[in-house]
Each structure stands twice: as C-alpha cells, then as structure tokens.
Design a protein around this motif. Structure first.
Motif, short mmCIF file in Angstrom:
data_model
loop_
_atom_site.label_atom_id
_atom_site.label_comp_id
_atom_site.label_asym_id
_atom_site.label_seq_id
_atom_site.Cartn_x
_atom_site.Cartn_y
_atom_site.Cartn_z
N LEU A 1 -0.70 3.10 8.67
CA LEU A 1 -0.75 4.29 9.51
C LEU A 1 0.39 5.26 9.23
O LEU A 1 0.34 6.42 9.66
CB LEU A 1 -0.71 3.89 11.00
CG LEU A 1 -1.86 3.01 11.50
CD1 LEU A 1 -1.67 2.72 12.99
CD2 LEU A 1 -3.21 3.67 11.25
N LYS A 2 1.41 4.79 8.51
CA LYS A 2 2.59 5.61 8.17
C LYS A 2 3.29 6.14 9.43
O LYS A 2 3.69 7.29 9.51
CB LYS A 2 2.19 6.78 7.28
CG LYS A 2 1.51 6.38 5.98
CD LYS A 2 2.42 5.53 5.10
CE LYS A 2 1.75 5.18 3.78
NZ LYS A 2 2.59 4.26 2.95
N VAL A 3 3.41 5.29 10.42
CA VAL A 3 4.10 5.64 11.66
C VAL A 3 5.42 4.89 11.70
O VAL A 3 5.46 3.66 11.62
CB VAL A 3 3.26 5.27 12.90
CG1 VAL A 3 4.04 5.58 14.17
CG2 VAL A 3 1.94 6.02 12.89
N ALA B 1 13.10 6.57 18.41
CA ALA B 1 14.56 6.57 18.28
C ALA B 1 15.02 7.29 17.01
O ALA B 1 14.32 7.34 16.01
CB ALA B 1 15.08 5.13 18.27
N GLU B 2 16.19 7.89 17.09
CA GLU B 2 16.95 8.46 15.97
C GLU B 2 16.46 9.82 15.48
O GLU B 2 17.00 10.35 14.52
CB GLU B 2 17.00 7.49 14.78
CG GLU B 2 17.62 6.15 15.13
CD GLU B 2 18.13 5.39 13.92
OE1 GLU B 2 19.35 5.21 13.81
OE2 GLU B 2 17.28 5.00 13.08
N ARG B 3 15.46 10.44 16.15
CA ARG B 3 15.06 11.77 15.66
C ARG B 3 14.40 12.66 16.71
O ARG B 3 14.16 13.83 16.44
CB ARG B 3 14.18 11.66 14.43
CG ARG B 3 12.72 11.29 14.66
CD ARG B 3 12.51 9.81 14.74
NE ARG B 3 11.11 9.45 14.54
CZ ARG B 3 10.61 8.26 14.83
NH1 ARG B 3 11.38 7.32 15.36
NH2 ARG B 3 9.34 8.00 14.61
N MET B 4 14.10 12.18 17.90
CA MET B 4 13.46 13.02 18.90
C MET B 4 14.49 13.76 19.74
O MET B 4 15.50 13.18 20.16
CB MET B 4 12.57 12.18 19.82
CG MET B 4 11.72 13.01 20.78
SD MET B 4 10.57 11.95 21.72
CE MET B 4 9.57 13.20 22.54
N ALA C 1 3.66 9.21 20.09
CA ALA C 1 4.89 10.00 20.03
C ALA C 1 5.57 9.85 18.67
O ALA C 1 6.04 10.83 18.08
CB ALA C 1 5.84 9.58 21.15
N ALA C 2 5.64 8.61 18.17
CA ALA C 2 6.28 8.38 16.88
C ALA C 2 5.54 9.09 15.76
O ALA C 2 6.15 9.63 14.82
CB ALA C 2 6.36 6.88 16.59
N LYS C 3 4.23 9.12 15.83
CA LYS C 3 3.43 9.81 14.81
C LYS C 3 3.66 11.31 14.87
O LYS C 3 3.82 11.97 13.82
CB LYS C 3 1.94 9.51 15.04
CG LYS C 3 1.01 10.17 14.03
CD LYS C 3 1.22 9.62 12.62
CE LYS C 3 0.21 10.19 11.64
NZ LYS C 3 0.43 9.68 10.26
N MET C 4 3.71 11.87 16.07
CA MET C 4 3.84 13.32 16.20
C MET C 4 5.25 13.80 15.89
O MET C 4 5.43 14.90 15.36
CB MET C 4 3.42 13.75 17.61
CG MET C 4 1.94 13.55 17.88
SD MET C 4 1.37 14.24 19.45
CE MET C 4 1.57 16.00 19.12
#
Length: 455
Positions: free
Chosen positions: A335-337, A123-126, A190-193
């Motif tokens: 994981l910084k995700v 959410a909020e950036r893809m 998806a969030a990581k990429m």
C-alpha cells in the motif's frame, strides 16, 4: 447476604458499582502515558516532544470536545439509525446531570483511546495544528457515530435497522472495532494522505528502515498499556454487585474472572505468535515485534472477552499476533503507507479479525446470522471511518495544510513545531544524533537493526 429492604441492597450495589467504574476509568486513563511512551520510543529523538504534545492534546482537547459534543452525537446517531425515539435536548442532558457524569467519563477515556491511536501512524511529519483539528473532529463526530451505530442502540445493535433485520445484535464488548479498528483505519487514511517520511522509500519505491531512538520506552509503554487494558476490558463489566428480587446481593465474580482470563490469554498468545513470526521473518525473535503482537492479541480479544471460550480467546489473540507482522509489511510495501507505529496492523487488522470471528468461538455455539452481522459491522465501521477521516483530512489539507515543511522535518518537529528539545544534552543547534538513523532501537514495527539492512 441479604437486607430487609430492597432499597438498601440497591443503594449498596449502586455505590460499589459506581466506585468500581471510577477506579477502572482511572486505570484506562493510565493507558495514555503508555501510548505516549510506546510512540516516543519508535520515533527519532528529534521528534519525541511532538509525540508527547499530541498525546497530551488527545486528552486535553479530546475530553472537552467529547463532553460538549461527542457524547450527545452518539445518542443522536443511535436514535436516527434505529426504531427508537429520542430528542436532541435529552441527548445533551448529561452535561447538567451529575448522576450521568461517571458514565460520561467512562465513555470519554474510550474516545481518547480511539483518537490517540492516530498519532502513532502520522508521527514525524504531520503539522501539529492539523493533528489538533483532526482530534477535535475525531472525538466530536467520527468516533461518536461509531458508538451510535453500536453501543448507543443504533444501526448494528439488536434494535437498529440492520441488527433487527438479521435478528441479532453486534458483539463488541469493549471496543475492538468501535475503538481500536476505528482508530487504526483513521490512522491508515491519515498516514496515506500526509505521505511518507523523507527517506522512507528509495528511488525504486523500496521501503527503507528509519530506526527509532528507544526500545526501552517502546517496550515499557507496551507494558503500561497492557496494565491499563485490564481496566479497558474487565472494567466494561461495570456491574460487580447485582441485586436479586429478594434483596440479595450477588458478586459477579464469574463474569469478571472470565473477562480477566481471556484478556490475559489473548495478550500472551499474541505475543507468543508474534515472537515466532519475527523469528521466521528476521531470523531472530524481535522485542518490538513481540510487543506489537502482545498489543494485537489484546485488541483481538477486546470485543470477545465475555462471549468466547477461554481457548477461543487464546486462538483469537494468537491470530492477532500472528497477523501483525505480515499486515504491517503489506501496509508498508504494497500500500506504500508509512505507518510509523504499525497502528493499522495492531489495531485495525487485529480488531477486525477478532470481532468478526466471535461467533466461531462463542460460548453459546455458532450462529450464522451473528457471523453475518459481525462481518457487516466490521465493514460498516471501517467504511464510515475511512470516508469520514478522508473527507476531514482533505478539508484540513485545503485550509491549514497537513504536513510540515521539508526543513522542519529535517530539523525535527520538536524544534520546528514547539521550539523545544527533549534531549538537550544530546541535541545541538537543531540536529539530532538520530536524525539519519544509527539507533540500536527498532521502529516501524521492529524492521531494522542498528541501522543495518532490512531483513
């Protein structure tokens, strides 16, 4: 109750069971607005319209794709990964067979659930067009392959190559891993990429809270999801009238009751343990963490409901809720995700743990080969989903791109992607009152309070 002709009883049972499947299918569809509200409440006001569009897209394009391609792919994969026989033409036969349409629709609402879970993570950036493309592939290939491995008689089933080798069939009654973990793992990838939202991490890499705009919507969405979940779990017990050899009809009340009871105990235990964990981590019981724990408890028992004891179901649900907060913190901090709605913790982790431990609490007793298959099944499904999702997202990134521009992200995806404002009374000239925080609601799994410091 008995009938003079076997055909009479069979016709009655078939009619009642068909109506039952349709009713629970409509109930599962009602989970879609639940997801929409849950996600909308956890994003800032300037991005609510984008979340709603993605949830509508999941149903609109997801059902079309699953009808034309996805359902057949599941059958094909089931045949390819087992000793059974099949042909491609028969895999698509349901398209022109009215007798199969009810079963297809029941499968379609499960596919939509797997697809829509991804929405909350990115959410909020893809970019919307990128999300549309991923939804199409998710419902056409990624999720159907998982169904082929399991429910369609493939690799992990008792007749599949791996299941037959271990002398067992993979247990996942209503999709804890087939649906929920699949969606949770795809969401994590998806969030990581796509990358974290601007401001999610400071210059030292420490996570910073980004409050959502409505606790009310998030909790209301949770209750709607829980209501629809009875269709998800109890509805999978598709036979409510069984026909005996003597033409008698038997109401499957005990089976329905077990599924309903374990579903209820699982969600309640998950909410309770999450409430305790949020009190420990944050000093006070947190409403959104409790809601996430309730959902994690549901996910944890979704694959187990007919297979485990009632107290085993309560333990599995409680374990799902207990793990949701630390799993989210690990996702975000280690994981910084930037998983906005914590879908990996709620759907991925709870689904994996709940399904893997089914043999430990099984009604029929513990079996080592079943435990081995459950663990291998979790690994196979997670690995396929992660690899396939990563490949598809990389292809989308190279072609149309994954992420909106910095300007669109700052302005909000409602205006940048759709040219609308969900809250026109409170939003002027493309700026949201929630753009820089300042909401009293919590987001990202309930980690911040009133724009204050993270606890």
């Amino acid at each position: 109750m008995s009938f003079p002709l076997q055909a009479d009883a069979t016709a009655i049972a078939s009619g009642v069971n068909t109506v039952w499947v349709l009713v629970v299918t409509f109930l599962i569809f009602f989970m879609q607005p639940g997801f929409a509200l849950l996600e909308a409440g956890q994003v800032r006001a300037k991005n609510v319209g984008n979340v709603l569009m993605k949830n509508m897209n999941d149903w609109i394009l997801g059902t079309l794709t699953y009808f034309v391609v996805g359902a057949a792919v599941a059958t094909i994969i089931g045949g390819l990964t087992s000793s059974g026989t099949f042909d491609v033409a028969s895999a698509f036969a349901y398209i022109n067979s009215p007798g199969d349409w009810v079963g297809w629709l029941f499968g379609a609402v499960f596919a939509m659930t797997a697809a829509t879970i991804v929405s909350g993570a990115v959410a909020e950036r893809m970019e919307f067009r990128a999300y549309v493309l991923f939804t199409i592939v998710m419902t056409a290939i990624i999720y159907p392959v998982v169904v082929g491995f399991t429910w369609s008689g493939g690799l992990l089933s008792s007749g599949g190559f791996l299941g037959s080798a271990l002398g067992a069939g993979y247990l996942d009654f209503a999709g804890a891993t087939v649906v929920h973990m699949c969606g949770g793992v795809a969401g994590l990838v998806a969030a990581k990429m796509v990358g974290a939202r601007k401001g999610r991490y400071d210059s030292n890499g420490e996570s910073q809270p980004i409050p959502g705009h409505s606790m009310l919507l998030a909790v209301l969405g949770t209750f709607i999801l829980a209501f629809g979940w009875y269709g998800f779990n109890v509805g999978t017990q598709a036979t409510i009238l069984a026909v005996g050899d003597d033409g008698s009809l038997t109401f499957m009340g005990e089976a329905l009751g077990r599924v309903a009871l374990v579903t209820t105990l699982g969600m309640s235990a998950g909410g309770a343990t999450a409430m305790v964990m949020s009190s420990y981590y944050q000093g006070k019981p947190d409403p959104l963490w409790t809601a996430n724990g309730l959902l994690a408890g549901l996910v944890a028992v979704t694959g187990a409901v007919p297979h485990v004891t009632w107290w085993g179901g309560a333990i599995l649900g409680g374990l799902g809720g207990f793990l949701v907060l630390p799993a989210f913190r690990y996702t975000v901090d280690t994981l910084k995700v930037d998983d906005v709605c914590g879908v990996f913790a709620v759907h991925g982790v709870a689904g994996a743990v709940g399904t893997a431990l089914i043999p430990v609490f099984a009604v029929g007793g513990f079996a080592v080969n079943q435990l081995v298959l459950q663990v291998l099944g979790v690994v196979v499904i997670a690995a396929w989903t992660a690899l396939a999702s990563g490949a598809v997202l990389y292809a989308i990134k190279l072609t149309v791109g994954l992420r909106v521009t910095e300007g669109e992200e700052a302005e909000g995806l409602d205006l940048g992607e759709h040219g609308v404002s969900v809250y026109p009374e409170f939003v002027a000239e493309g700026e949201s009152p929630m753009a820089d925080g300042g909401s009293s609601a919590r987001t990202d799994g309930g980690e911040s309070v009133s724009g204050g410091e993270e606890r």
